[in-house]
Design an enzyme around this catalytic site. Structure first.
Site, PDB file in Angstrom:
ATOM      1  N   ARG A 192     -12.421   2.770  -7.547  1.00 32.20           N
ATOM      2  CA  ARG A 192     -11.561   3.588  -8.168  1.00 32.20           C
ATOM      3  C   ARG A 192     -11.875   4.208  -9.615  1.00 32.20           C
ATOM      4  O   ARG A 192     -12.513   3.432 -10.312  1.00 32.20           O
ATOM      5  CB  ARG A 192     -10.053   3.135  -7.920  1.00 32.20           C
ATOM      6  CG  ARG A 192      -9.609   2.509  -6.710  1.00 32.20           C
ATOM      7  CD  ARG A 192      -8.208   2.544  -6.596  1.00 32.20           C
ATOM      8  NE  ARG A 192      -7.661   1.859  -5.426  1.00 32.20           N
ATOM      9  CZ  ARG A 192      -6.484   2.097  -4.788  1.00 32.20           C
ATOM     10  NH1 ARG A 192      -5.624   2.561  -5.386  1.00 32.20           N
ATOM     11  NH2 ARG A 192      -6.362   1.801  -3.570  1.00 32.20           N
ATOM     12  N   GLU A 213       1.881 -12.973  12.393  1.00 33.47           N
ATOM     13  CA  GLU A 213       2.395 -11.690  13.197  1.00 33.47           C
ATOM     14  C   GLU A 213       2.271 -10.522  12.123  1.00 33.47           C
ATOM     15  O   GLU A 213       2.585 -10.878  11.019  1.00 33.47           O
ATOM     16  CB  GLU A 213       3.901 -12.036  13.269  1.00 33.47           C
ATOM     17  CG  GLU A 213       4.204 -12.994  14.168  1.00 33.47           C
ATOM     18  CD  GLU A 213       3.560 -13.140  15.555  1.00 33.47           C
ATOM     19  OE1 GLU A 213       3.481 -12.028  16.209  1.00 33.47           O
ATOM     20  OE2 GLU A 213       3.482 -14.364  15.975  1.00 33.47           O
ATOM     21  N   GLY A 264       0.004   5.633  -4.484  1.00 38.40           N
ATOM     22  CA  GLY A 264      -0.655   6.782  -4.785  1.00 38.40           C
ATOM     23  C   GLY A 264      -0.423   7.880  -3.856  1.00 38.40           C
ATOM     24  O   GLY A 264       0.054   8.925  -4.725  1.00 38.40           O
ATOM     25  N   ARG A 265      -0.016   7.646  -2.942  1.00 33.37           N
ATOM     26  CA  ARG A 265       0.720   8.740  -1.878  1.00 33.37           C
ATOM     27  C   ARG A 265       2.220   9.113  -2.479  1.00 33.37           C
ATOM     28  O   ARG A 265       2.503  10.356  -2.470  1.00 33.37           O
ATOM     29  CB  ARG A 265       0.407   8.391  -0.558  1.00 33.37           C
ATOM     30  CG  ARG A 265      -0.943   8.670  -0.053  1.00 33.37           C
ATOM     31  CD  ARG A 265      -1.102   8.123   1.382  1.00 33.37           C
ATOM     32  NE  ARG A 265      -1.475   6.861   1.213  1.00 33.37           N
ATOM     33  CZ  ARG A 265      -1.316   5.873   2.582  1.00 33.37           C
ATOM     34  NH1 ARG A 265      -1.019   6.109   3.526  1.00 33.37           N
ATOM     35  NH2 ARG A 265      -1.569   4.532   2.126  1.00 33.37           N
ATOM     36  N   TRP A 266       2.772   7.929  -2.641  1.00 33.08           N
ATOM     37  CA  TRP A 266       4.146   8.181  -3.223  1.00 33.08           C
ATOM     38  C   TRP A 266       4.197   9.020  -4.289  1.00 33.08           C
ATOM     39  O   TRP A 266       5.095  10.009  -4.474  1.00 33.08           O
ATOM     40  CB  TRP A 266       4.841   6.752  -3.399  1.00 33.08           C
ATOM     41  CG  TRP A 266       6.197   6.804  -3.986  1.00 33.08           C
ATOM     42  CD1 TRP A 266       7.163   6.591  -2.953  1.00 33.08           C
ATOM     43  CD2 TRP A 266       6.749   6.830  -5.201  1.00 33.08           C
ATOM     44  NE1 TRP A 266       8.494   6.498  -3.766  1.00 33.08           N
ATOM     45  CE2 TRP A 266       8.210   6.876  -4.907  1.00 33.08           C
ATOM     46  CE3 TRP A 266       6.116   7.054  -6.528  1.00 33.08           C
ATOM     47  CZ2 TRP A 266       8.930   6.857  -6.325  1.00 33.08           C
ATOM     48  CZ3 TRP A 266       6.953   7.208  -7.426  1.00 33.08           C
ATOM     49  CH2 TRP A 266       8.341   6.964  -7.351  1.00 33.08           C
ATOM     50  N   ASN A 285     -11.170  -2.469  -4.955  1.00 29.32           N
ATOM     51  CA  ASN A 285     -10.740  -1.568  -5.650  1.00 29.32           C
ATOM     52  C   ASN A 285     -11.234  -1.031  -7.026  1.00 29.32           C
ATOM     53  O   ASN A 285     -10.630  -0.174  -7.948  1.00 29.32           O
ATOM     54  CB  ASN A 285      -9.238  -2.013  -6.074  1.00 29.32           C
ATOM     55  CG  ASN A 285      -8.032  -1.818  -4.812  1.00 29.32           C
ATOM     56  OD1 ASN A 285      -6.982  -2.876  -4.630  1.00 29.32           O
ATOM     57  ND2 ASN A 285      -8.346  -0.814  -3.786  1.00 29.32           N
ATOM     58  N   ASP A 329       0.750  -1.187   0.131  1.00 27.93           N
ATOM     59  CA  ASP A 329      -0.046   0.151  -0.179  1.00 27.93           C
ATOM     60  C   ASP A 329       0.826   1.363   0.089  1.00 27.93           C
ATOM     61  O   ASP A 329       1.943   1.276   0.491  1.00 27.93           O
ATOM     62  CB  ASP A 329      -0.909   0.000   1.358  1.00 27.93           C
ATOM     63  CG  ASP A 329      -2.033   1.024   1.087  1.00 27.93           C
ATOM     64  OD1 ASP A 329      -2.311   1.456   0.046  1.00 27.93           O
ATOM     65  OD2 ASP A 329      -2.506   1.399   2.353  1.00 27.93           O
ATOM     66  N   SER A 334      -8.044  -4.589   5.330  1.00 28.33           N
ATOM     67  CA  SER A 334      -8.677  -4.282   4.124  1.00 28.33           C
ATOM     68  C   SER A 334      -9.055  -5.790   3.420  1.00 28.33           C
ATOM     69  O   SER A 334      -8.938  -5.580   2.085  1.00 28.33           O
ATOM     70  CB  SER A 334      -7.653  -3.522   3.225  1.00 28.33           C
ATOM     71  OG  SER A 334      -7.345  -2.257   3.838  1.00 28.33           O
ATOM     72  N   SER A 357     -11.149  -6.808  -4.318  1.00 26.46           N
ATOM     73  CA  SER A 357     -12.355  -6.720  -4.955  1.00 26.46           C
ATOM     74  C   SER A 357     -12.982  -5.464  -4.511  1.00 26.46           C
ATOM     75  O   SER A 357     -13.999  -4.883  -5.347  1.00 26.46           O
ATOM     76  CB  SER A 357     -13.199  -7.863  -4.280  1.00 26.46           C
ATOM     77  OG  SER A 357     -13.064  -7.907  -2.962  1.00 26.46           O
TER      78      SER A 357
HETATM   79  C1  IPE Z   1      -5.520  -2.701   0.089  1.00 28.19           C
HETATM   80  O1  IPE Z   1      -5.117  -1.470  -0.283  1.00 28.19           O
HETATM   81  C2  IPE Z   1      -5.392  -3.392  -1.334  1.00 28.19           C
HETATM   82  C3  IPE Z   1      -4.259  -3.714  -1.899  1.00 28.19           C
HETATM   83  C4  IPE Z   1      -2.884  -3.131  -1.648  1.00 28.19           C
HETATM   84  C5  IPE Z   1      -4.124  -4.042  -3.269  1.00 28.19           C
HETATM   85  P1  IPE Z   1      -6.227  -0.215  -0.193  1.00 28.19           P
HETATM   86  O2  IPE Z   1      -5.615   1.061  -0.576  1.00 28.19           O
HETATM   87  O3  IPE Z   1      -7.189  -0.618  -1.321  1.00 28.19           O
HETATM   88  O4  IPE Z   1      -6.944  -0.376   1.100  1.00 28.19           O
HETATM   89  P2  IPE Z   1      -7.821   0.775   1.891  1.00 28.19           P
HETATM   90  O5  IPE Z   1      -8.781   1.424   0.918  1.00 28.19           O
HETATM   91  O6  IPE Z   1      -6.785   1.942   2.409  1.00 28.19           O
HETATM   92  O7  IPE Z   1      -8.216   0.050   3.116  1.00 28.19           O
HETATM   93  C1  IPE Z   2      -1.822   0.138  -3.464  1.00 30.01           C
HETATM   94  O1  IPE Z   2      -1.328   1.676  -3.353  1.00 30.01           O
HETATM   95  C2  IPE Z   2      -1.983  -0.385  -4.770  1.00 30.01           C
HETATM   96  C3  IPE Z   2      -3.380  -0.732  -4.957  1.00 30.01           C
HETATM   97  C4  IPE Z   2      -4.076  -0.692  -3.994  1.00 30.01           C
HETATM   98  C5  IPE Z   2      -3.501  -1.454  -6.333  1.00 30.01           C
HETATM   99  P1  IPE Z   2      -2.604   2.695  -3.275  1.00 30.01           P
HETATM  100  O2  IPE Z   2      -3.145   2.823  -4.751  1.00 30.01           O
HETATM  101  O3  IPE Z   2      -3.442   2.160  -2.293  1.00 30.01           O
HETATM  102  O4  IPE Z   2      -1.763   4.016  -2.685  1.00 30.01           O
HETATM  103  P2  IPE Z   2      -2.583   4.925  -1.466  1.00 30.01           P
HETATM  104  O5  IPE Z   2      -2.884   4.033  -0.269  1.00 30.01           O
HETATM  105  O6  IPE Z   2      -3.408   5.715  -2.194  1.00 30.01           O
HETATM  106  O7  IPE Z   2      -1.223   5.822  -1.453  1.00 30.01           O
HETATM  107 MG    MG Z   3      -4.079   2.522  -0.457  1.00 30.64          MG
END
Ligand code: IPE
Ligand code: IPE
Ligand code: MG
Length: 248
Positions: A75, A209, A27-29, A72, A24, A198, A70
């Site tokens: 988005r 752990e 997106g923020r990176w 995602n 995870d 999630s 499931s």
């Molecule tokens: C969990 O990350 C799913 C994956 C890393 C593929 P999300 O970014 O979808 O989780 P939430 O929405 O922060 O719980």
């Molecule tokens: C995880 O990174 C990748 C997927 C869920 C596919 P994110 O896209 O959730 O990144 P953040 O959490 O928005 O930074």
């Molecule tokens: Mg995320």
């Protein structure tokens, strides 16, 4: 310089047999760098290969990566489609290397929603790497832990027509989970600063752990991985029983 995790694991360390990762923070990176979210995803995907090899070299036998949940699908359509394209690209580029490097690939999740090109690539990759023994990498794509459990019950019922679910035990159901090819994870890592599951491997994580790191996935280096493994090596895993560690 003196960081012991650089040369981790020492020969006597407890190595997790199965590591599961919620990758995870892509997106923020990207956002931190003023880039579109998709750049974060491609950056995150780029380091997966080194991490797989590092895990294999450290003695990890199973690595399970959460690539797309499931949920995602909620988005924006462009982000979903760029994640799908990235998956296609990754498979096209890496199947050969996985075959040569002893990586067995498995994909879990409801792939029926993917287009036929991606489904065919997944089938090819699984077939071509099926006999590899160095490490099993399981990619969770359109995966949800609740889906997995409901699907397992459905598949059990299909295999046992006429039998009542009242007879069902944990051991009966386990072979029908999507992860039946692997033991339960010993170590779960979630990057990106959130401390939640999630809807990842809800059943299978019962005694894992749980390691939560603030590092965003594209920055999760081999050294960060070693830190997580060193943290794991220090755990007293009791599984509900009493510790057999000698108090010191
Ligand atoms: C969990 O990350 C799913 C994956 C890393 C593929 P999300 O970014 O979808 O989780 P939430 O929405 O922060 O719980
Ligand atoms: C995880 O990174 C990748 C997927 C869920 C596919 P994110 O896209 O959730 O990144 P953040 O959490 O928005 O930074
Ligand atoms: Mg995320």
């Amino acid at each position: 310089m003196n960081d012991p995790t650089i040369h981790w694991p020492p020969s006597d360390a407890l190595v997790p047999r199965h590591v599961a990762i919620i990758m995870d923070g892509n997106g923020r990176w990207a956002k931190q760098r003023g880039l579109p979210r998709t750049f974060g995803h491609s950056s995150g995907a780029r380091q997966v290969k080194d991490l797989i090899n590092h895990c294999a070299d450290s003695g990890v036998a199973f690595l399970t990566l959460f690539a797309f949940s499931s949920e995602n699908w909620k988005r924006p359509a462009e982000e979903v489609s760029s994640l799908m394209s990235l998956f296609v690209l990754y498979l096209e580029k890496e199947i050969r290397a996985m075959r040569m490097e002893g990586v067995r690939l498995r994909v879990i999740g409801d792939i029926s929603r993917f287009d036929s090109r991606l489904r065919n690539l997944i089938a090819d990759a699984q077939r071509e790497t099926a006999d590899n023994k160095r490490i099993t990498v399981t990619v969770a794509a359109n995966y949800g832990g609740r889906w997995d459990m409901v699907e397992a019950v459905r598949r059990w019922q299909q295999a046992h027509p006429g039998q009542s679910a009242l007879d069902l035990s944990e051991d009966d159901l386990a072979p029908y989970l999507s992860t039946a090819h692997a033991p339960d994870p010993d170590l779960l890592i979630r990057t990106g600063g959130e401390s939640r599951i999630s809807n990842f491997l809800l059943w299978q994580l019962a005694y894992a752990e749980l390691y939560f790191s603030d590092v965003l996935w594209p920055d999760f280096s081999i050294q960060e991985m070693n830190k997580a493994m060193a943290w794991f090596a220090d755990k007293d895993r009791r599984f509900g029983a009493v510790s057999d560690r000698v108090a010191s």
